[in-house]
Design an enzyme around this catalytic site. Structure first.
Site, PDB file in Angstrom:
ATOM      1  N   ASP A  67       0.789  -1.114   0.115  1.00 33.80           N
ATOM      2  CA  ASP A  67       0.107   0.046  -0.185  1.00 33.80           C
ATOM      3  C   ASP A  67       0.874   1.196  -0.233  1.00 33.80           C
ATOM      4  OD1 ASP A  67      -3.480   0.447   0.944  1.00 33.80           O
ATOM      5  OD2 ASP A  67      -1.985   2.166   1.087  1.00 33.80           O
TER       6      ASP A  67
ATOM      7  N   ASN B  72     -13.169  -2.926   2.085  1.00 31.82           N
ATOM      8  CA  ASN B  72     -13.978  -1.592   2.208  1.00 31.82           C
ATOM      9  C   ASN B  72     -14.912  -1.784   1.186  1.00 31.82           C
ATOM     10  OD1 ASN B  72     -12.729  -1.169   4.852  1.00 31.82           O
ATOM     11  ND2 ASN B  72     -11.194  -0.058   3.908  1.00 31.82           N
TER      12      ASN B  72
ATOM     13  N   GLN C   4     -14.082   3.339   1.293  1.00 36.45           N
ATOM     14  CA  GLN C   4     -13.543   2.661   0.164  1.00 36.45           C
ATOM     15  C   GLN C   4     -13.225   4.017  -0.782  1.00 36.45           C
ATOM     16  OE1 GLN C   4     -15.932  -0.029  -2.259  1.00 36.45           O
ATOM     17  NE2 GLN C   4     -14.136  -0.413  -3.553  1.00 36.45           N
TER      18      GLN C   4
ATOM     19  N   HIS D  18     -10.231  -5.029  -3.603  1.00 34.69           N
ATOM     20  CA  HIS D  18      -9.056  -5.298  -2.973  1.00 34.69           C
ATOM     21  C   HIS D  18      -9.264  -5.839  -1.523  1.00 34.69           C
ATOM     22  CE1 HIS D  18      -9.955  -0.911  -2.365  1.00 34.69           C
ATOM     23  NE2 HIS D  18      -9.407  -1.011  -1.426  1.00 34.69           N
TER      24      HIS D  18
HETATM   25  P1  5GP Z   1      -9.713   1.848   0.042  1.00 32.21           P
HETATM   26  O1  5GP Z   1      -9.673   2.823   1.149  1.00 32.21           O
HETATM   27  O2  5GP Z   1     -10.340   1.760  -1.178  1.00 32.21           O
HETATM   28  O3  5GP Z   1     -10.302   0.524   1.010  1.00 32.21           O
HETATM   29  O4  5GP Z   1      -8.318   1.536  -0.018  1.00 32.21           O
HETATM   30  C1  5GP Z   1      -7.400   1.937  -0.991  1.00 32.21           C
HETATM   31  C2  5GP Z   1      -5.660   1.583  -0.541  1.00 32.21           C
HETATM   32  O5  5GP Z   1      -5.288   2.010  -1.816  1.00 32.21           O
HETATM   33  C3  5GP Z   1      -5.508   2.834   0.372  1.00 32.21           C
HETATM   34  O6  5GP Z   1      -4.980   2.078   1.485  1.00 32.21           O
HETATM   35  C4  5GP Z   1      -4.396   3.700  -0.444  1.00 32.21           C
HETATM   36  O7  5GP Z   1      -3.522   3.907   0.332  1.00 32.21           O
HETATM   37  C5  5GP Z   1      -4.171   2.736  -1.700  1.00 32.21           C
HETATM   38  N1  5GP Z   1      -3.745   3.228  -2.731  1.00 32.21           N
HETATM   39  C6  5GP Z   1      -4.424   4.125  -3.396  1.00 32.21           C
HETATM   40  N2  5GP Z   1      -3.569   4.571  -4.554  1.00 32.21           N
HETATM   41  C7  5GP Z   1      -2.735   3.790  -4.654  1.00 32.21           C
HETATM   42  C8  5GP Z   1      -1.541   3.650  -5.501  1.00 32.21           C
HETATM   43  O8  5GP Z   1      -1.499   4.124  -6.649  1.00 32.21           O
HETATM   44  N3  5GP Z   1      -0.577   2.889  -5.137  1.00 32.21           N
HETATM   45  C9  5GP Z   1      -0.581   1.874  -4.406  1.00 32.21           C
HETATM   46  N4  5GP Z   1       0.242   1.208  -4.070  1.00 32.21           N
HETATM   47  N5  5GP Z   1      -1.477   2.030  -3.111  1.00 32.21           N
HETATM   48  C10 5GP Z   1      -2.586   2.926  -3.696  1.00 32.21           C
END
Ligand code: 5GP
Ligand code: ZN
Length: 114
Positions: free
Chosen positions: A30, A87, A94, A100
């Site tokens: 992440d 999420n 999310q 994911h």
């Molecule tokens: P969500 O909030 O949708 O459950 O999680 C999305 C996750 O993706 C977050 O923890 C965020 O830090 C990660 N994330 C978003 N954009 C990128 C990216 O471009 N590269 C990586 N490695 N992680 C990302």
């Protein structure tokens, strides 16, 4: 999907620290880790979130969790414990709409989650 950041990571169009790949899934660190271990395990197939999982995806979802188990073991956090999180939609937080599985570990987790 060209406008999906995780599809672009799968296509290697944008960089990520990829730590695991198989024909169905990839996993990468992440970009904003919330724990010493914070890995995202994603299907190569684009779906927005858990609400888009169909019966044809049952095995794929199992493979995501099994890949997460392997990564937890490889990173040495399996015995201590770890958390897996998906999420779904805004109130869950999310932000990326490509399904994911978060693998979080390396520190004590709190319950209930915030
Ligand atoms: P969500 O909030 O949708 O459950 O999680 C999305 C996750 O993706 C977050 O923890 C965020 O830090 C990660 N994330 C978003 N954009 C990128 C990216 O471009 N590269 C990586 N490695 N992680 C990302
Ligand atoms: Zn996508």
């Amino acid at each position: 999907m060209t406008d999906c950041v995780f599809c672009r990571i799968i296509e290697k169009k944008i960089p990520a620290r990829i730590i695991y790949e198989d024909p169905d899934c990839i996993a990468f660190e992440d970009i904003s880790p919330q724990a010493p271990v914070h890995v995202l395990i994603i299907p190569r197939k684009h779906m927005a979130n858990t609400l888009e999982m169909g019966v044809e995806d049952d095995a794929l979802i199992g493979r995501l969790f099994r890949a997460a188990n392997k990564i937890a073991r490889d990173k040495g956090i399996a015995e201590r414990g770890f958390r897996m999180v998906m999420n779904t939609n805004p109130e869950a937080g999310q932000t990326v709409y490509h399904l994911h599985l978060h693998l979080l570990g390396g520190r004590r987790m709190h319950w209930p989650p915030g």
